[in-house]
Design a protein around this motif. Structure first.
Motif, PDB file in Angstrom:
ATOM      1  N   ALA A 192       8.761  69.938 -16.021  1.00 13.92           N
ATOM      2  CA  ALA A 192       8.568  68.490 -15.852  1.00 13.92           C
ATOM      3  C   ALA A 192       8.667  67.781 -17.195  1.00 13.92           C
ATOM      4  O   ALA A 192       9.265  66.705 -17.292  1.00 13.92           O
ATOM      5  N   ASN A 193       8.095  68.382 -18.242  1.00 16.46           N
ATOM      6  CA  ASN A 193       8.166  67.808 -19.587  1.00 16.46           C
ATOM      7  C   ASN A 193       9.599  67.713 -20.092  1.00 16.46           C
ATOM      8  O   ASN A 193       9.928  66.839 -20.900  1.00 16.46           O
ATOM      9  N   ILE A 194      10.444  68.608 -19.623  1.00 16.47           N
ATOM     10  CA  ILE A 194      11.856  68.610 -20.042  1.00 16.47           C
ATOM     11  C   ILE A 194      12.675  67.621 -19.210  1.00 16.47           C
ATOM     12  O   ILE A 194      13.389  66.772 -19.742  1.00 16.47           O
ATOM     13  N   PHE A 195      12.541  67.748 -17.887  1.00 15.81           N
ATOM     14  CA  PHE A 195      13.396  66.950 -17.002  1.00 15.81           C
ATOM     15  C   PHE A 195      13.038  65.470 -16.993  1.00 15.81           C
ATOM     16  O   PHE A 195      13.860  64.644 -16.602  1.00 15.81           O
ATOM     17  N   VAL A 196      11.831  65.109 -17.419  1.00 21.56           N
ATOM     18  CA  VAL A 196      11.467  63.697 -17.435  1.00 21.56           C
ATOM     19  C   VAL A 196      12.382  62.907 -18.365  1.00 21.56           C
ATOM     20  O   VAL A 196      12.643  61.719 -18.141  1.00 21.56           O
ATOM     21  N   TRP A 197      12.934  63.575 -19.391  1.00 16.69           N
ATOM     22  CA  TRP A 197      13.814  62.879 -20.334  1.00 16.69           C
ATOM     23  C   TRP A 197      15.155  62.515 -19.705  1.00 16.69           C
ATOM     24  O   TRP A 197      15.893  61.686 -20.251  1.00 16.69           O
ATOM     25  N   SER A 198      15.480  63.130 -18.568  1.00 12.43           N
ATOM     26  CA  SER A 198      16.729  62.761 -17.891  1.00 12.43           C
ATOM     27  C   SER A 198      16.675  61.325 -17.388  1.00 12.43           C
ATOM     28  O   SER A 198      17.719  60.682 -17.207  1.00 12.43           O
ATOM     29  N   ILE A 199      15.464  60.799 -17.160  1.00 10.62           N
ATOM     30  CA  ILE A 199      15.335  59.403 -16.746  1.00 10.62           C
ATOM     31  C   ILE A 199      15.839  58.484 -17.848  1.00 10.62           C
ATOM     32  O   ILE A 199      16.548  57.500 -17.600  1.00 10.62           O
ATOM     33  N   LEU A 200      15.478  58.817 -19.097  1.00  8.78           N
ATOM     34  CA  LEU A 200      15.959  58.031 -20.235  1.00  8.78           C
ATOM     35  C   LEU A 200      17.470  58.156 -20.383  1.00  8.78           C
ATOM     36  O   LEU A 200      18.170  57.152 -20.573  1.00  8.78           O
ATOM     37  N   ALA A 201      17.989  59.376 -20.286  1.00  9.62           N
ATOM     38  CA  ALA A 201      19.428  59.587 -20.424  1.00  9.62           C
ATOM     39  C   ALA A 201      20.195  58.859 -19.332  1.00  9.62           C
ATOM     40  O   ALA A 201      21.236  58.236 -19.589  1.00  9.62           O
ATOM     41  N   TYR A 202      19.678  58.912 -18.111  1.00 10.58           N
ATOM     42  CA  TYR A 202      20.332  58.269 -16.976  1.00 10.58           C
ATOM     43  C   TYR A 202      20.350  56.755 -17.151  1.00 10.58           C
ATOM     44  O   TYR A 202      21.385  56.105 -16.978  1.00 10.58           O
ATOM     45  N   GLY A 203      19.210  56.187 -17.515  1.00 11.90           N
ATOM     46  CA  GLY A 203      19.150  54.749 -17.707  1.00 11.90           C
ATOM     47  C   GLY A 203      19.997  54.292 -18.870  1.00 11.90           C
ATOM     48  O   GLY A 203      20.688  53.255 -18.779  1.00 11.90           O
ATOM     49  N   ALA A 204      19.975  55.047 -19.978  1.00 12.89           N
ATOM     50  CA  ALA A 204      20.769  54.680 -21.156  1.00 12.89           C
ATOM     51  C   ALA A 204      22.260  54.709 -20.839  1.00 12.89           C
ATOM     52  O   ALA A 204      23.036  53.886 -21.356  1.00 12.89           O
ATOM     53  N   PHE A 205      22.673  55.633 -19.978  1.00  8.52           N
ATOM     54  CA  PHE A 205      24.087  55.709 -19.588  1.00  8.52           C
ATOM     55  C   PHE A 205      24.546  54.389 -18.982  1.00  8.52           C
ATOM     56  O   PHE A 205      25.585  53.840 -19.366  1.00  8.52           O
ATOM     57  N   PHE A 206      23.788  53.858 -18.041  1.00 10.23           N
ATOM     58  CA  PHE A 206      24.193  52.619 -17.382  1.00 10.23           C
ATOM     59  C   PHE A 206      24.087  51.410 -18.326  1.00 10.23           C
ATOM     60  O   PHE A 206      24.870  50.469 -18.225  1.00 10.23           O
ATOM     61  N   ILE A 207      23.126  51.453 -19.226  1.00  4.95           N
ATOM     62  CA  ILE A 207      22.969  50.341 -20.162  1.00  4.95           C
ATOM     63  C   ILE A 207      24.125  50.308 -21.160  1.00  4.95           C
ATOM     64  O   ILE A 207      24.720  49.252 -21.412  1.00  4.95           O
ATOM     65  N   PHE A 208      24.465  51.454 -21.733  1.00  5.30           N
ATOM     66  CA  PHE A 208      25.501  51.499 -22.758  1.00  5.30           C
ATOM     67  C   PHE A 208      26.912  51.422 -22.181  1.00  5.30           C
ATOM     68  O   PHE A 208      27.776  50.755 -22.741  1.00  5.30           O
ATOM     69  N   VAL A 209      27.151  52.111 -21.071  1.00  2.00           N
ATOM     70  CA  VAL A 209      28.501  52.159 -20.504  1.00  2.00           C
ATOM     71  C   VAL A 209      28.801  50.926 -19.663  1.00  2.00           C
ATOM     72  O   VAL A 209      29.884  50.333 -19.779  1.00  2.00           O
ATOM     73  N   TYR A 210      27.850  50.509 -18.822  1.00  2.00           N
ATOM     74  CA  TYR A 210      28.091  49.390 -17.913  1.00  2.00           C
ATOM     75  C   TYR A 210      27.334  48.119 -18.310  1.00  2.00           C
ATOM     76  O   TYR A 210      27.467  47.098 -17.636  1.00  2.00           O
TER      77      TYR A 210
END
Length: 286
Positions: A192-210
């Protein structure tokens, strides 16, 4: 083939198809809202349904590294349902372009409503593996919708696309953690401590790309729900610290994009305009 494919991308819709979208959208939306509200506040008391529980009873009965705060998530969904009324109103607009835009996302929205209904029913009845399957299917449905239709006005995009997509992404972890046999064990907490960071990566993807600040804001709210619940669950732990850090970073990135968009300017990290208009998201009301 595209004439019979309800998910095909079209620039216009016939009168009959518009009527069909109106009926199915309203019916499935009501189904989604009613089952969500019912299992939030009540559940069947008949002896035949003894295995059913309210949504938030399940949430706290199975504490995991992705347990969410009931109040924040409930307010999130209340806002989404209210905004979806506005989306449905677009189907009844006198403006042909507005109606076509609403119909373009209609098939995916209808499927989302049906899958959300199925997920809630399976979740409260304890069938977490099947509930996870429906979440994954809906994630595929909404991802397809996003990448094919991301340039519509925010009052269509937020309630029909980014709002449900952000929730579904987080819910996959939420329900998936409950589905694990020992959801509160040491190994589960580490993952859980590892996968929680995927939320940041996922959100940053849409912010930076789109440059889509709606996804950033939605995920920051859901990260706050995660952080609050984890803090109350276990004060001496990394998960709530990570969740609040993710919330703060996403919120700052959201503001960096949203403020220039409101002023009609490009975000500091935005690329120069090109002919590829499909890469530019909604972020305009017209």
């Amino acid at each position: 083939m595209s004439s019979v494919n309800p998910f095909a991308k079209r620039d216009s819709h016939t009168r009959g198809s518009v009527i069909t979208y109106k009926v199915l959208t309203i019916v499935t939306w009501l189904l989604s809202v009613i089952v969500s509200l019912y299992y939030t506040f009540d559940y069947p008391h008949d002896g035949r349904y003894h295995h059913f529980r309210r949504i938030w009873d399940v949430n706290y009965l199975y504490p995991t590294g992705f347990t969410l705060n009931y109040l924040i998530v409930s307010l999130y969904w209340l806002a989404i349902f209210i905004l979806q009324i506005g989306y449905i109103a677009h189907l009844f607009s006198s403006n042909v372009e507005t109606v076509n835009a609403a119909c373009a996302v209609g098939s995916h929205f209808i499927v989302n409503n049906l899958l959300h209904f199925g997920f809630v029913w399976l979740f409260v009845s304890g069938h977490f593996a099947w509930a996870e399957l429906l979440l994954v299917l809906n994630f595929a449905n909404l991802s397809s919708l996003y990448f094919r239709h991301n340039a519509y006005p925010r009052f269509i995009h937020t309630p029909a696309v980014s709002g449900p997509l952000a929730w579904t992404f987080v819910a996959i972890y939420w329900n998936g953690a409950i589905m694990i046999h020992h959801p509160d064990g040491l190994v589960a907490r580490i993952f859980a401590n590892i996968f929680v960071w995927s939320i940041l990566a996922y959100g940053a993807f849409f912010i930076f790309v789109y440059r889509d600040y709606t996804m950033g804001f939605n995920l920051s709210v859901l990260s706050a729900a995660l952080g609050v619940a984890q803090f109350h669950r276990q004060t001496i732990a990394f998960q709530w610290i990570f969740a609040f850090t993710i919330m703060a970073v996403l919120f700052v990135l959201t503001v960096i994009v949203a403020v220039p968009a409101a002023l009609g300017r490009d975000a500091p990290f935005a690329r120069r305009q090109t002919s590829d208009t499909e890469r530019a998201p909604l972020l305009a009301d017209n």
